[in-house]
Motif scaffolding. Structure first.
Motif, PDB file in Angstrom:
ATOM      1  N   SER A  85      39.523  43.448  66.180  1.00  0.00           N
ATOM      2  CA  SER A  85      39.695  42.595  67.284  1.00  0.00           C
ATOM      3  C   SER A  85      38.689  43.407  68.337  1.00  0.00           C
ATOM      4  CB  SER A  85      41.171  42.765  68.065  1.00  0.00           C
ATOM      5  OG  SER A  85      40.996  42.127  69.223  1.00  0.00           O
ATOM      6  N   ASN A  86      38.671  44.599  68.658  1.00  0.00           N
ATOM      7  CA  ASN A  86      37.758  45.495  69.353  1.00  0.00           C
ATOM      8  C   ASN A  86      36.275  45.244  69.119  1.00  0.00           C
ATOM      9  OD1 ASN A  86      38.840  46.636  71.640  1.00  0.00           O
ATOM     10  ND2 ASN A  86      39.795  48.185  70.311  1.00  0.00           N
ATOM     11  N   ILE A  87      35.995  44.865  67.650  1.00  0.00           N
ATOM     12  CA  ILE A  87      34.451  44.497  67.138  1.00  0.00           C
ATOM     13  C   ILE A  87      34.193  43.314  67.718  1.00  0.00           C
ATOM     14  CG2 ILE A  87      33.140  44.013  65.312  1.00  0.00           C
ATOM     15  CD1 ILE A  87      34.748  46.383  63.957  1.00  0.00           C
ATOM     16  N   ASN A  88      35.002  42.194  67.733  1.00  0.00           N
ATOM     17  CA  ASN A  88      34.517  41.130  68.377  1.00  0.00           C
ATOM     18  C   ASN A  88      34.510  41.187  69.858  1.00  0.00           C
ATOM     19  OD1 ASN A  88      35.037  39.534  65.940  1.00  0.00           O
ATOM     20  ND2 ASN A  88      37.381  39.267  66.391  1.00  0.00           N
ATOM     21  N   ASP A  89      35.053  42.007  70.375  1.00  0.00           N
ATOM     22  CA  ASP A  89      34.892  42.219  72.040  1.00  0.00           C
ATOM     23  C   ASP A  89      33.481  43.043  72.017  1.00  0.00           C
ATOM     24  OD1 ASP A  89      37.194  41.105  72.417  1.00  0.00           O
ATOM     25  OD2 ASP A  89      38.335  42.881  72.874  1.00  0.00           O
ATOM     26  N   LEU A  90      33.144  43.971  71.233  1.00  0.00           N
ATOM     27  CA  LEU A  90      31.934  44.344  71.280  1.00  0.00           C
ATOM     28  C   LEU A  90      30.832  43.564  71.229  1.00  0.00           C
ATOM     29  CD1 LEU A  90      32.456  47.719  69.107  1.00  0.00           C
ATOM     30  CD2 LEU A  90      32.089  47.592  71.474  1.00  0.00           C
ATOM     31  N   TYR A  91      30.909  42.747  70.248  1.00  0.00           N
ATOM     32  CA  TYR A  91      29.880  41.689  70.063  1.00  0.00           C
ATOM     33  C   TYR A  91      29.581  40.957  71.523  1.00  0.00           C
ATOM     34  CZ  TYR A  91      28.481  42.379  65.124  1.00  0.00           C
ATOM     35  OH  TYR A  91      28.074  42.955  64.068  1.00  0.00           O
ATOM     36  N   ALA A  92      30.751  40.550  72.003  1.00  0.00           N
ATOM     37  CA  ALA A  92      30.684  39.564  73.150  1.00  0.00           C
ATOM     38  C   ALA A  92      30.434  40.402  74.436  1.00  0.00           C
ATOM     39  CB  ALA A  92      32.494  39.106  73.361  1.00  0.00           C
ATOM     40  N   ASN A  93      30.726  41.530  74.415  1.00  0.00           N
ATOM     41  CA  ASN A  93      30.242  42.525  75.677  1.00  0.00           C
ATOM     42  C   ASN A  93      28.816  42.948  75.526  1.00  0.00           C
ATOM     43  OD1 ASN A  93      32.729  42.026  76.508  1.00  0.00           O
ATOM     44  ND2 ASN A  93      33.629  44.080  75.618  1.00  0.00           N
ATOM     45  N   ALA A  94      28.113  43.096  74.560  1.00  0.00           N
ATOM     46  CA  ALA A  94      27.056  43.782  74.190  1.00  0.00           C
ATOM     47  C   ALA A  94      25.835  42.888  75.089  1.00  0.00           C
ATOM     48  CB  ALA A  94      26.332  43.347  72.659  1.00  0.00           C
ATOM     49  N   GLN A  95      25.140  43.767  75.921  1.00  0.00           N
ATOM     50  CA  GLN A  95      24.137  43.049  76.917  1.00  0.00           C
ATOM     51  C   GLN A  95      22.876  43.291  76.465  1.00  0.00           C
ATOM     52  OE1 GLN A  95      25.141  42.014  80.182  1.00  0.00           O
ATOM     53  NE2 GLN A  95      27.370  42.249  79.007  1.00  0.00           N
ATOM     54  N   THR A  96      22.596  44.132  75.070  1.00  0.00           N
ATOM     55  CA  THR A  96      21.105  43.965  74.694  1.00  0.00           C
ATOM     56  C   THR A  96      21.001  44.203  73.208  1.00  0.00           C
ATOM     57  OG1 THR A  96      21.235  46.709  74.381  1.00  0.00           O
ATOM     58  CG2 THR A  96      20.542  45.799  76.601  1.00  0.00           C
ATOM     59  N   ASP A  97      19.877  43.908  72.606  1.00  0.00           N
ATOM     60  CA  ASP A  97      20.007  43.806  71.199  1.00  0.00           C
ATOM     61  C   ASP A  97      20.062  45.199  70.436  1.00  0.00           C
ATOM     62  OD1 ASP A  97      18.987  41.239  71.535  1.00  0.00           O
ATOM     63  OD2 ASP A  97      16.784  41.677  71.244  1.00  0.00           O
ATOM     64  N   VAL A  98      20.089  46.229  71.139  1.00  0.00           N
ATOM     65  CA  VAL A  98      20.612  47.511  70.705  1.00  0.00           C
ATOM     66  C   VAL A  98      22.063  47.433  70.586  1.00  0.00           C
ATOM     67  CG1 VAL A  98      20.927  50.126  71.040  1.00  0.00           C
ATOM     68  CG2 VAL A  98      18.487  48.746  71.368  1.00  0.00           C
ATOM     69  N   GLN A  99      22.693  47.013  71.682  1.00  0.00           N
ATOM     70  CA  GLN A  99      24.268  47.252  71.708  1.00  0.00           C
ATOM     71  C   GLN A  99      24.692  46.250  70.681  1.00  0.00           C
ATOM     72  OE1 GLN A  99      25.342  46.567  75.695  1.00  0.00           O
ATOM     73  NE2 GLN A  99      25.436  48.775  76.348  1.00  0.00           N
ATOM     74  N   LYS A 100      24.170  45.172  70.170  1.00  0.00           N
ATOM     75  CA  LYS A 100      24.380  44.311  69.207  1.00  0.00           C
ATOM     76  C   LYS A 100      24.375  44.903  68.011  1.00  0.00           C
ATOM     77  CE  LYS A 100      23.352  39.959  71.749  1.00  0.00           C
ATOM     78  NZ  LYS A 100      22.508  38.585  71.859  1.00  0.00           N
ATOM     79  N   ASP A 101      23.064  45.646  67.825  1.00  0.00           N
ATOM     80  CA  ASP A 101      23.278  46.461  66.620  1.00  0.00           C
ATOM     81  C   ASP A 101      24.014  47.610  66.486  1.00  0.00           C
ATOM     82  OD1 ASP A 101      21.094  44.668  65.385  1.00  0.00           O
ATOM     83  OD2 ASP A 101      19.426  46.148  66.273  1.00  0.00           O
ATOM     84  N   GLN A 102      24.530  48.107  67.547  1.00  0.00           N
ATOM     85  CA  GLN A 102      25.780  48.978  67.757  1.00  0.00           C
ATOM     86  C   GLN A 102      27.107  48.485  66.927  1.00  0.00           C
ATOM     87  OE1 GLN A 102      24.789  50.620  71.482  1.00  0.00           O
ATOM     88  NE2 GLN A 102      23.947  52.504  70.475  1.00  0.00           N
TER      89      GLN A 102
END
Length: 608
Positions: A85-102
């Motif tokens: 569930s938190n991983i879904n939130d991480l993708y939703a909250n990612a502000q940059t391409d680097v954060q999406k990759d993280q």
């Protein structure tokens, strides 16, 4: 050699229902302060509850990092539903391409915990790793290397092992500490040495740079059985690749005098081999093991092995254990001096009195429980690895393999829970003592998430059909079957296809792709990798003991792993997520001296 700790590690069992901790404002502030200076992919030094509180209190600037740390902690502790569930939130909250990759790195970690290695590899291949910050890049390279190494173990396709190697040597380019560089170089070499001569030759032919060629050539050199030829080749290597990272390891090898030790039984004195010092990487957390439980054992140190080498237990435990220890030493080209003591002929206390004063650095064995208990009653000071669970008090520096049914039941419960099943049913024979122990352990472990696991007993093969008709299979999503292979075939036929069947070593005869295995098609079986895969080592063992049954084979594997465990214990202690790939499974440090060994799980009916 090592990789991220498996989701089936027994520690998972104690974490299924972690208590909710209400932190005080002071504790919350402390946790928040701790993560403020922590990298998102740095070591996990707080509890999951502390990471949750830190995330709840995080500012907009630190929220993403706090959620990464929280999710990683949930994955390590086995709370996979919350992590997803938190991983879904991480993708939703990612502000940059680097954060999406993280976010993808964290998701890949979850997939690894779920044993979905191909899916994890595909996801990691989509990451733009070159844009990652240094700490995230380090995490990516280690994770990607481990995933590919696991895929190689599953498929034997050399492309995966070469991918694992390439990630390791890329990691070396950003590692600065001398000791850590030595560790990565040796790990890279271990990955290459696992390949066949043919695959190594092809890799050398396909290599595009001297950087890769140097590593491959070094792996070929260190595979040589001749110390003299090896040293000459290394000297030539230094001239050919003067600035290669491997040159950091190459130094003149001093000749070592060897001595033959005598005892009432067999003595082995193996040839010298290269060894290297270990180092703790910067970005890992140590295992939670008391300092007095650890010991230092180096190649060349003296070993005493206590086994029943005569009498009725010799063929089924003594001889296979002895062969396992000798095979492990031979495979490492070890120069350790090994003395075998026959516990059927020699008093345990007399053996201990001798080994405590003759320079022995490690005791391996015994394996029979009464002998293990007798050993511990002597007040042994030398570090030891025994092959049975001790009863009562034991030395702090003693470690043990548990080959018994209790451990099997706990591991099965962990696997079923990790696979997402919540309503298992247990099927076992009511007159089998070992089955009763497995069932009790399974229920105790799974009770942390479901205290109402039904158990369906049968008396013998003639009562299976009746017992299955009275079993609440329609309400179950999975079944743990603790039965012989013959009984398991009949039980499997009576279980609805909607219920996933799990089997453990009791249902495996030690022969791959047998007719019984094909009859169990679709079931998931957990057992030692040594038994479930074919290898030259296994072929050699079966030639030595052609009548060895599955239990004899397991004794050999545990004894073999005891040598490598002794040499790797400090590395395992340095990183709580690391495991040692052994014949018996993925090995890690457990509680109170248990050598945790996670089995290999395979879907029956597929050729291995």
């Amino acid at each position: 050699m090592k990789a991220k700790r498996s989701t089936l590690n027994l520690c998972l069992c104690s974490l299924f229902a972690a208590a909710t901790i209400t932190l005080s404002a002071c504790a919350s502030s402390e946790a928040t302060q701790k993560i403020s200076s922590t990298n998102a992919f740095g070591p996990l030094n707080l509890t999951t509850e502390e990471y949750q509180q830190a995330f709840d209190d995080a500012s907009s600037d630190t929220s993403f990092k706090a959620q990464v740390l929280l999710t990683r902690s949930q994955i390590v502790s086995g709370d996979l539903d919350k992590a997803a569930s938190n991983i879904n939130d991480l993708y939703a909250n990612a502000q940059t391409d680097v954060q999406k990759d993280q976010a993808s790195l964290v998701k890949a970690m979850l997939l690894v915990k779920q044993n979905q290695f191909k899916e994890a590899s595909a996801l990691l291949n989509q990451v733009n790793y070159q844009a990652l910050p240094k700490q995230s890049l380090s995490y990516y390279l280690i994770l990607n290397s481990n995933v590919n190494a696991k895929l190689y173990r599953q498929t034997k396709d050399p492309k995966y092992q070469l991918n694992a190697f390439k990630n390791k040597v890329t990691l070396l380019k950003i590692v600065e500490k001398k000791a850590d560089r030595a560790t990565v170089i040796n790990q890279s070499n271990d990955l290459l040495k696992a390949l066949s001569d043919k695959d190594l030759a092809q890799a050398m032919k396909s290599a595009q740079s001297d950087y890769d060629k140097g590593f491959i050539e070094y792996a070929i050199i260190t595979r040589s059985q001749s110390s003299e030829l090896q040293q000459q080749a290394l000297a030539d290597f230094s001239k050919k690749y003067p600035n290669h990272p491997v040159s950091e390891l190459i130094a003149p090898t001093q000749a070592q005098d060897t001595a033959t030790e005598t005892a009432d039984n067999t003595v082995v004195d193996n040839e010298a081999a290269n060894s290297s010092d270990d180092a703790t990487p910067d970005n890992v957390a140590p295992a939670n093991v008391p300092a007095n439980a650890l010991f230092k054992f180096s190649d060349g140190d003296r070993i005493a092995v206590l086994l029943p080498l005569s009498g009725r237990f010799a063929p089924i435990v003594g001889e296979p254990a002895k062969l396992g220890i000798l095979a492990a030493l031979k495979d490492r080209n070890s120069n350790s001096k090994v003395v075998f003591y026959d516990t059927n002929k020699n008093n345990i206390s007399e053996i201990v009195a001798k080994v405590q004063n003759d320079g022995t650095k490690l005791v391996i064995g015994p394996i029979l429980k009464p002998e293990v208990n007798a050993l511990n009653a002597t007040g042994l000071k030398v570090p030891s690895i025994v092959l049975n669970q001790p009863e009562g008090s034991k030395p702090a520096n003693q470690w043990y393999f548990d080959l018994g049914p209790n451990y099997e039941g706990a591991i099965a419960a962990s696997k079923i829970y990790a696979d997402g099943y919540k309503k298992p049913v247990v099927i076992a024979q009511n007159s089998d003592t070992s089955s009763q122990r497995s069932v009790h352990s399974f229920k105790t472990t799974f009770s942390k998430v479901n205290a109402n696991v039904p158990v369906c007993y049968y008396s013998d093969a003639t009562t299976i059909k009746t017992s299955m008709s009275n079993c609440p299979l329609s309400e179950a999503d999975s079944a743990y079957v603790n039965a012989s292979v013959v009984d398991a075939v009949a039980i499997k036929a009576a279980i609805p296809s909607t219920v996933h069947v799990y089997l453990t070593d009791k249902s495996y005869i030690g022969v791959n792709n047998s007719s019984q295995e094909l009859a169990l098609k679709g079931s998931t079986l957990g057992d030692m990798p040594w038994l479930l895969t074919d290898s030259p080592l296994k072929d050699s063992f079966m030639q030595s003991l052609p009548k060895a049954n599955n239990q004899v084979q397991r004794v050999f594997a545990a004894a073999y792993d005891s040598v490598n465990f002794a040499l790797e214990i400090e590395k395992l202690a340095a990183n709580k997520e690391d495991v040692l790939h052994g014949l018996s499974g993925d090995i890690s440090l457990g509680q109170n001296g248990l050598i945790e060994s996670t089995p290999m799980w395979v879907d029956l009916g597929k050729i291995r």
